[in-house]
Design a protein around this motif. Structure first.
Motif, PDB file in Angstrom:
ATOM      1  N   CYS A  36       0.777  -1.287   0.040  1.00 42.88           N
ATOM      2  CA  CYS A  36       0.086  -0.226  -0.050  1.00 42.88           C
ATOM      3  C   CYS A  36       1.009   1.198  -0.050  1.00 42.88           C
ATOM      4  O   CYS A  36       1.872   1.370   0.854  1.00 42.88           O
ATOM      5  CB  CYS A  36      -1.040  -0.113   1.335  1.00 42.88           C
ATOM      6  SG  CYS A  36      -1.876   1.475   1.356  1.00 42.88           S
ATOM      7  N   PRO A  37       0.867   2.220  -0.934  1.00 40.99           N
ATOM      8  CA  PRO A  37       1.510   3.290  -0.807  1.00 40.99           C
ATOM      9  C   PRO A  37       1.396   4.294   0.114  1.00 40.99           C
ATOM     10  O   PRO A  37       2.323   5.282   0.443  1.00 40.99           O
ATOM     11  CB  PRO A  37       1.285   4.052  -2.179  1.00 40.99           C
ATOM     12  CG  PRO A  37      -0.094   3.433  -2.676  1.00 40.99           C
ATOM     13  CD  PRO A  37      -0.192   2.030  -1.737  1.00 40.99           C
ATOM     14  N   ARG A  46      -3.225  -3.203  -6.869  1.00 40.19           N
ATOM     15  CA  ARG A  46      -2.305  -2.187  -7.058  1.00 40.19           C
ATOM     16  C   ARG A  46      -2.796  -0.877  -6.523  1.00 40.19           C
ATOM     17  O   ARG A  46      -2.490   0.148  -6.545  1.00 40.19           O
ATOM     18  CB  ARG A  46      -1.843  -2.060  -8.477  1.00 40.19           C
ATOM     19  CG  ARG A  46      -1.506  -3.016  -9.203  1.00 40.19           C
ATOM     20  CD  ARG A  46       0.010  -3.399  -8.848  1.00 40.19           C
ATOM     21  NE  ARG A  46       0.575  -4.353  -9.604  1.00 40.19           N
ATOM     22  CZ  ARG A  46       1.928  -4.850  -9.135  1.00 40.19           C
ATOM     23  NH1 ARG A  46       2.638  -4.370  -8.405  1.00 40.19           N
ATOM     24  NH2 ARG A  46       2.564  -5.903  -9.921  1.00 40.19           N
ATOM     25  N   LEU A  48      -5.163   0.614  -2.674  1.00 42.99           N
ATOM     26  CA  LEU A  48      -4.803   0.685  -1.329  1.00 42.99           C
ATOM     27  C   LEU A  48      -5.174  -0.265  -0.537  1.00 42.99           C
ATOM     28  O   LEU A  48      -6.091  -1.024  -0.832  1.00 42.99           O
ATOM     29  CB  LEU A  48      -5.558   2.368  -0.924  1.00 42.99           C
ATOM     30  CG  LEU A  48      -5.061   3.540  -1.372  1.00 42.99           C
ATOM     31  CD1 LEU A  48      -6.000   4.436  -1.142  1.00 42.99           C
ATOM     32  CD2 LEU A  48      -3.816   3.786  -1.365  1.00 42.99           C
ATOM     33  N   LEU A 107       0.058   9.561  -0.325  1.00 46.08           N
ATOM     34  CA  LEU A 107      -0.108   9.411  -1.480  1.00 46.08           C
ATOM     35  C   LEU A 107       0.909  10.473  -2.287  1.00 46.08           C
ATOM     36  O   LEU A 107       1.785  10.167  -3.166  1.00 46.08           O
ATOM     37  CB  LEU A 107      -1.426   9.400  -2.166  1.00 46.08           C
ATOM     38  CG  LEU A 107      -1.990   8.008  -1.700  1.00 46.08           C
ATOM     39  CD1 LEU A 107      -3.588   8.223  -1.925  1.00 46.08           C
ATOM     40  CD2 LEU A 107      -1.595   6.884  -1.996  1.00 46.08           C
ATOM     41  N   LEU A 111       4.310   9.910  -4.664  1.00 45.89           N
ATOM     42  CA  LEU A 111       4.357  10.331  -6.123  1.00 45.89           C
ATOM     43  C   LEU A 111       5.638  11.408  -6.198  1.00 45.89           C
ATOM     44  O   LEU A 111       6.324  11.260  -7.068  1.00 45.89           O
ATOM     45  CB  LEU A 111       3.076  10.894  -6.432  1.00 45.89           C
ATOM     46  CG  LEU A 111       3.102  11.790  -7.893  1.00 45.89           C
ATOM     47  CD1 LEU A 111       3.212  10.265  -9.192  1.00 45.89           C
ATOM     48  CD2 LEU A 111       1.871  12.171  -8.133  1.00 45.89           C
ATOM     49  N   ARG A 116       7.192   7.109  -7.169  1.00 49.45           N
ATOM     50  CA  ARG A 116       5.846   6.251  -7.408  1.00 49.45           C
ATOM     51  C   ARG A 116       5.173   6.572  -8.361  1.00 49.45           C
ATOM     52  O   ARG A 116       4.042   7.230  -8.565  1.00 49.45           O
ATOM     53  CB  ARG A 116       5.201   6.076  -5.978  1.00 49.45           C
ATOM     54  CG  ARG A 116       6.019   5.349  -4.922  1.00 49.45           C
ATOM     55  CD  ARG A 116       5.933   3.978  -5.345  1.00 49.45           C
ATOM     56  NE  ARG A 116       4.983   3.311  -5.700  1.00 49.45           N
ATOM     57  CZ  ARG A 116       3.862   2.570  -5.097  1.00 49.45           C
ATOM     58  NH1 ARG A 116       4.073   2.363  -3.893  1.00 49.45           N
ATOM     59  NH2 ARG A 116       2.907   1.993  -5.642  1.00 49.45           N
ATOM     60  N   ASP A 118       3.824   5.301 -10.571  1.00 46.58           N
ATOM     61  CA  ASP A 118       2.899   4.066 -11.082  1.00 46.58           C
ATOM     62  C   ASP A 118       1.706   4.782 -10.071  1.00 46.58           C
ATOM     63  O   ASP A 118       0.648   4.295 -10.800  1.00 46.58           O
ATOM     64  CB  ASP A 118       3.326   2.762 -10.421  1.00 46.58           C
ATOM     65  CG  ASP A 118       3.525   2.749  -8.999  1.00 46.58           C
ATOM     66  OD1 ASP A 118       4.584   3.333  -8.568  1.00 46.58           O
ATOM     67  OD2 ASP A 118       2.607   1.944  -8.261  1.00 46.58           O
ATOM     68  N   LEU A 119       1.523   5.490  -9.362  1.00 44.26           N
ATOM     69  CA  LEU A 119       0.347   6.228  -8.611  1.00 44.26           C
ATOM     70  C   LEU A 119      -0.261   7.114  -9.300  1.00 44.26           C
ATOM     71  O   LEU A 119      -1.599   7.401  -9.209  1.00 44.26           O
ATOM     72  CB  LEU A 119       0.645   6.776  -7.427  1.00 44.26           C
ATOM     73  CG  LEU A 119       1.428   6.015  -6.303  1.00 44.26           C
ATOM     74  CD1 LEU A 119       1.645   6.963  -4.808  1.00 44.26           C
ATOM     75  CD2 LEU A 119       0.280   4.896  -5.842  1.00 44.26           C
ATOM     76  N   MET A 122      -3.723   6.025 -11.116  1.00 45.17           N
ATOM     77  CA  MET A 122      -5.031   5.994 -10.177  1.00 45.17           C
ATOM     78  C   MET A 122      -5.357   7.179  -9.557  1.00 45.17           C
ATOM     79  O   MET A 122      -6.556   7.556  -9.692  1.00 45.17           O
ATOM     80  CB  MET A 122      -4.398   5.055  -8.694  1.00 45.17           C
ATOM     81  CG  MET A 122      -5.423   4.742  -7.927  1.00 45.17           C
ATOM     82  SD  MET A 122      -4.910   3.733  -6.468  1.00 45.17           S
ATOM     83  CE  MET A 122      -3.749   5.108  -5.470  1.00 45.17           C
ATOM     84  N   LEU A 123      -4.824   8.134  -9.302  1.00 48.73           N
ATOM     85  CA  LEU A 123      -4.883   9.523  -8.903  1.00 48.73           C
ATOM     86  C   LEU A 123      -5.573  10.165  -9.974  1.00 48.73           C
ATOM     87  O   LEU A 123      -6.508  10.997  -9.867  1.00 48.73           O
ATOM     88  CB  LEU A 123      -3.767  10.422  -8.342  1.00 48.73           C
ATOM     89  CG  LEU A 123      -2.597   9.657  -7.399  1.00 48.73           C
ATOM     90  CD1 LEU A 123      -1.662  10.364  -6.750  1.00 48.73           C
ATOM     91  CD2 LEU A 123      -3.535   9.000  -6.215  1.00 48.73           C
TER      92      LEU A 123
END
Length: 263
Positions: A36-37, A46, A48, A107, A111, A116, A118-119, A122-123
């Protein structure tokens, strides 16, 4: 026969390479399960973990139609907050996906400073959902720029990453060269509201090469966090001076009190 072998061989190599990569990803996920990031606990997918997901505070109506500040109760359509009436911003409307709290801060930090990247998708999906009415009317997305020195040190602009993710969701193009940060500024963290405004004064400008992407167009500024609003205010004023028809703002997280009333 020789010709058929030369044509088929690259396809076989490609399939073998794809299979090898898939096996490598599966092996890595087995050895190092995704975390979980926000809290670094193992998760099954991938996103939360369930605990952090339950704490994330998405912003939905009712909220101020101008600033997007959430209200404690529904006062009816089109109602503005006291802040929007007392000190209206240069931009037209602002929308944020979530409140800025422990989870959203983690989060954003992952980032910006934890690489990260890769987030961002999603955001970007969350931001696109929050700003769907703004995106439906937009001609282009404009990421809040970094000064070249900070961009050099960080290697990427998190606002540009979010803008690219929003563009992938909404199909609204990104006007990457529309706005420049022409003055290096200190970090806004720890500054008062007036100090933040002074810090970014004169920091943004539409250069000659960006004027065609701005003049007469409906633009949406994209940033990661909104606190006092000084940064997006400076950006919006620069875009409007260059002839933008309208400027709205899309943010991942904004500072908002737990309870807010309207007038």
């Amino acid at each position: 026969m020789a010709m058929s072998v030369s044509i088929a061989l690259p396809a076989r190599i490609k399939r073998a390479a794809d299979t090898t990569r898939a096996l490598a990803r599966a092996t890595l996920d087995l050895a190092l399960p995704p975390l979980c990031p926000a809290c670094r606990e193992p998760i099954a997918d991938r996103g939360l973990c369930p605990a952090c997901w339950s704490k994330l505070s998405f912003i939905t109506r009712p909220y101020c139609e101008r600033l997007g500040i959430p209200f404690a109760y529904d006062p009816g359509p089109g109602i503005l907050s006291m802040e929007a009436i007392a000190d209206p911003p240069a931009y037209n409307r602002a929308r944020a996906a979530v409140r800025f709290d422990e989870i959203s801060h983690a989060l954003v930090h992952a980032l910006k400073y934890g690489d990260r990247l890769d987030l961002a998708p999603m955001l970007g999906r969350w931001i696109s959902h929050a700003g769907r009415e703004l995106l439906a009317e937009a001609d282009a997305l404009v990421p809040v720029p970094l000064h070249w020195r900070r961009l050099w040190a960080r290697r990427f602009n998190q606002s540009a990453m979010l803008a690219a993710a929003i563009s992938a969701e909404s199909k609204v193009p990104v006007a990457a060269i529309a706005l420049k940060r022409v003055k290096p500024t200190a970090q806004q963290v720890g500054l008062s509201r007036s100090e933040r405004a002074a810090n970014v004064k004169g920091a943004f400008r539409v250069a000659d090469e960006g004027k065609a992407a701005v003049a007469g167009r409906r633009l949406v500024l994209v940033d990661d966090v909104l606190t006092s609003g000084a940064t997006v205010e400076g950006c919006a004023r620069a875009l409007l001076r260059a002839g933008a028809a309208n400027v709205d703002v899309l943010i991942f997280a904004r500072v908002a009190e737990a309870v807010r009333t309207s007038i």
